[in-house]
Design an enzyme around this catalytic site. Structure first.
Site, PDB file in Angstrom:
ATOM      1  N   TYR A   1      -3.399   0.190  10.346  1.00  0.00           N
ATOM      2  CA  TYR A   1      -3.334  -0.270   8.959  1.00  0.00           C
ATOM      3  C   TYR A   1      -1.982   0.047   8.325  1.00  0.00           C
ATOM      4  O   TYR A   1      -1.321  -0.829   7.745  1.00  0.00           O
ATOM      5  CB  TYR A   1      -4.459   0.381   8.160  1.00  0.00           C
ATOM      6  CG  TYR A   1      -4.385   0.132   6.675  1.00  0.00           C
ATOM      7  CD1 TYR A   1      -4.760  -1.090   6.136  1.00  0.00           C
ATOM      8  CD2 TYR A   1      -3.930   1.125   5.798  1.00  0.00           C
ATOM      9  CE1 TYR A   1      -4.686  -1.324   4.773  1.00  0.00           C
ATOM     10  CE2 TYR A   1      -3.858   0.902   4.437  1.00  0.00           C
ATOM     11  CZ  TYR A   1      -4.241  -0.325   3.929  1.00  0.00           C
ATOM     12  OH  TYR A   1      -4.154  -0.569   2.577  1.00  0.00           O
TER      13      TYR A   1
ATOM     14  N   SER B   1       0.847  -1.184   0.000  1.00  0.00           N
ATOM     15  CA  SER B   1       0.000   0.000   0.000  1.00  0.00           C
ATOM     16  C   SER B   1       0.880   1.230   0.000  1.00  0.00           C
ATOM     17  O   SER B   1       2.010   1.205   0.524  1.00  0.00           O
ATOM     18  CB  SER B   1      -0.894   0.017   1.240  1.00  0.00           C
ATOM     19  OG  SER B   1      -1.554   1.263   1.384  1.00  0.00           O
TER      20      SER B   1
END
Length: 707
Positions: free
Chosen positions: A596, A583
């Protein structure tokens, strides 16, 4: 895994019977069809019934009146199944159409058996109506017989007669002279001439057994021909079943089947695959059907396996003979490697003994069929469909051996005849005409989170270029829906699905066992399963923190660890690839996403560590970092969308998508298919010298630049 024990005499059972076909003709449907459509209907009925013929096997024909487009006159045209087709699934364009009078005139060019190959070259000159479908090598068997409708099939029950020392006597006993017998002759024009002359000399026959090959029969109508074919097969099956009921097949069982066959196959197949070095990687197929187990567990197994197959259709799929393994030594890698090496040497010696001055170069010497007592039948080929079909054809060969031995001695193809079929120049020309395989044919991939947007797009991209893919996802319904869609799009052979929560060690291990058992091993791991959450640090609970790390860090660790033994074995075949879906937030900090983003950063660093550890084994490990993949992404369908919108103070609709698009340097949306392209690059040979890298697919984000 349990051991494979000797069978007890009390466990003996009667031989497996042959299936007995019955007519499936529908008069009401047939009444609506044209003559050509009736031929197709008859062909599809025959070919879709595996008691009648196997995939790609057999051919059918009809001599029909057509209007010559050049002269406007009525002419007789032979409609015959084209080369390489399958009568069970073909359409009307699968038939070659040829002027019958021109086919009969070809005999003026025939001067004996040495002209067989030359005669094939004349077939295109007989084409009717510019039909581009190539005519089959068996065309003369149909054109030279004076009957309107002809079927040539080779079902197991028929070949069992044709490949037995007692076959000719059994043919006489079953049909009392109504079915003739011709000795072995390779398919071609000479066999067509022999058949025509035999029928002319024996006008009472209604069909002819072709030794080692099959049966050919005829009738005056499509229905009568179909039902005649089915009746002959049923007659043969009933006759053989009566003999088989008298004693166990193949001398009876001498060992019992393992109750752990699936696990044994999953453990064994990747190690065999790794030892089968060559120009292209192999894909495996495992079967423990009743036929395979009856054969491999039997007293006569080794003797019969060494003989090889009989029917040319079987042989072309399965090679000169299978490889057989000692079930007590399946954990011995040195033994397995030596067995593969010995097989390759045997095949090379066979090639040297039998080659002709003009023979094509020796092809892949690895075994196609591997037989394991107590376990079953494993087949390997460059693609899954070919591997599966090879297994099915060897299953047919087992049935043939069972029936042949019930009435006499099984007779395999003569070695030189077998070689001349395998290395037939016409067969080589057919192989050379085939398109080049796609880049990922022979590769096996496992994609976690396979039911999601990025996972499904990645799987589709890999399959589009020939890979087999196992979709792993914790949502059973979703992953099955995606698998079914891909099966329709790419074919059922190349895709499988497994329910897998990447935080569950047992489920992860089972997913990789499925890949090993269904495809033979692993070449590509795409670690993609993910979640997303957003919360200020003060609202980030231990449960939320742990859930991110369980999926995004530990989940990537568990899948990589389970993949590692499968990936290591493929070093000598060019190595393997692991791709983490990371990510932008694994590189760049994000507001209200500490759990996250830090878990993604942990996964990214795990990839770097694995790149170091994997390099000596030929395992490359790289990362794709997406950003704002909103369209088509399941993660953005839930709370993550609301949470990120809230973090930026905007609504959850088009404004959110516009926010991320405008935030990027290129001002473009990022789609799952964009991520899939990056994965494809890192998974394939085009990035063979890249490891430990990250590719950002984020439409440009300076904060996420890796250097």
């Amino acid at each position: 895994m349990d051991t494979i024990a000797p069978a007890k005499p009390a466990a003996q059972s009667a031989a497996l019977p042959f299936s007995v076909p019955a007519s499936r003709w529908d008069d009401s449907l047939a009444a609506t069809l044209s003559p050509a459509e009736l031929l197709l209907y008859r062909s599809n009925l025959l070919g879709s019934d595996l008691t009648v013929t196997n995939f790609g096997g057999g051919n059918t024909s009809a001599k029909l009146e057509e209007i010559d487009p050049l002269t406007g006159e009525a002419v007789e045209v032979l409609w015959v199944k084209g080369s390489g087709g399958d009568i069970g699934s073909m359409k009307l364009d699968g038939f070659a159409t040829l002027y019958q009078h021109k086919l009969l005139g070809l005999e003026n060019h025939y001067n004996g058996p040495e002209d067989d190959d030359k005669m094939v070259g004349f077939l295109p000159h007989c084409t009717f109506n510019l039909n581009g479908r190539a005519a089959s090598i068996d065309t003369p068997l149909h054109s030279l017989l004076p009957f309107a409708h002809v079927d040539h099939v080779h079902p197991d029950a028929i070949i069992a007669l044709a490949a037995s020392s007692g076959g000719e006597a059994a043919t006489q006993e079953i049909w009392g002279g109504k079915i003739g017998w011709l000795g072995w002759k390779r398919p071609g024009y000479t066999l067509g001439v022999m058949l025509r002359d035999y029928v002319a000399a024996n006008p009472q026959v209604e069909g002819v057994m072709l030794a080692g090959h099959g049966i050919i029969c005829w009738a005056d109508s499509a229905k009568a021909c179909y039902e005649h074919t089915v009746e002959l097969i049923a007659d043969a099956a009933n006759y053989l079943n009566a003999r088989l009921s008298e004693k166990p097949a193949f001398g009876g069982a001498v060992i019992s089947s393992s109750s752990d066959r699936a696990a044994l196959a999953a453990d064994l197949m990747p190690r065999l695959r790794a030892a089968m070095t060559g120009a292209r990687r192999k894909v495996g197929h495992f079967s423990d059907d009743a036929e395979a187990l009856e054969f491999v567990n039997s007293a006569e197994f080794e003797r019969l396996a060494a003989l090889g197959t009989s029917c040319p259709d079987h042989f072309l799929r399965t090679k000169i003979a299978p490889l057989t393994l000692d079930p007590s030594r399946l954990q011995d890698d040195a033994y397995l490697a030596q067995k593969i090496a010995d097989y390759r040497a045997m095949y090379a010696a066979y090639y040297e003994r039998c080659k002709r001055p003009n023979s094509p170069a020796m092809r892949d010497a690895n075994p196609v069929v591997v037989l394991v007592p107590g376990v079953g039948r494993i087949t390997f080929a460059t693609d899954k469909t070919t591997a599966r079909l090879a297994g099915e054809f060897y299953g047919n060969a087992i049935n043939v051996m069972r029936g042949a031995e019930a009435i006499g001695d099984y007779i395999a193809l003569d070695e030189q005849e077998a070689f001349d079929i395998e290395y037939w120049l016409l067969e080589e020309a057919k192989l050379q005409r085939m398109p080049a395989p796609k880049p990922l044919v022979g590769r096996v991939a496992l994609v976690t989170g396979g039911a999601g947007g990025i996972g499904a797009a990645t799987a589709a991209r890999l399959m589009a270029d020939g890979a087999c893919v196992l979709l792993a996802d914790r949502d059973a319904n979703a992953v099955e829906e995606v698998r079914a869609g891909f099966a329709r799009q790419f074919g059922r052979d190349v895709v499988r699905a497994a329910v897998c929560d990447v935080t569950d060690e047992a489920q992860v291990a089972e997913a990789f066992a499925v890949a090993a058992r269904e495809f033979g091993g692993l070449d590509i791991l795409v670690a993609n399963a993910g979640i997303a959450s957003s919360a200020p640090i003060e609202e980030t609970t231990i449960e939320l923190w742990n859930r991110n790390y369980d999926v995004l860090a530990q989940g990537y660790f568990l899948t990589s660890r389970a993949a590692w033994p499968l990936l290591k074995g493929m070093k000598e075949q060019g190595g393997t690839s692991v791709v983490f879906i990371g990510s932008k937030n694994g590189v760049a900090a994000a507001t209200n996403a500490s759990a996250y983003a830090s878990a993604k950063a942990a996964a990214n660093h795990l990839a770097r560590c694995l790149a170091l550890e994997g390099a000596p084994h030929g395992i490359r490990v790289n990362v794709v970092n997406p950003d704002a993949v909103i369209k088509g992404s399941k993660i953005w369908d839930g709370d993550w969308r609301k949470e990120r919108a809230g973090a930026h103070g905007i609504d959850t609709g088009k404004e959110l998508e516009e926010h991320y698009r405008n935030r990027s340097m290129l001002k473009r949306d990022v789609l799952p298919s964009d991520i899939a392209e990056a994965v494809y690059f890192l998974a394939g040979d085009q990035s063979a010298k890249s490891t430990g890298n990250m590719i950002n697919v984020d439409a440009g984000n300076a904060q996420a630049f890796t250097r």
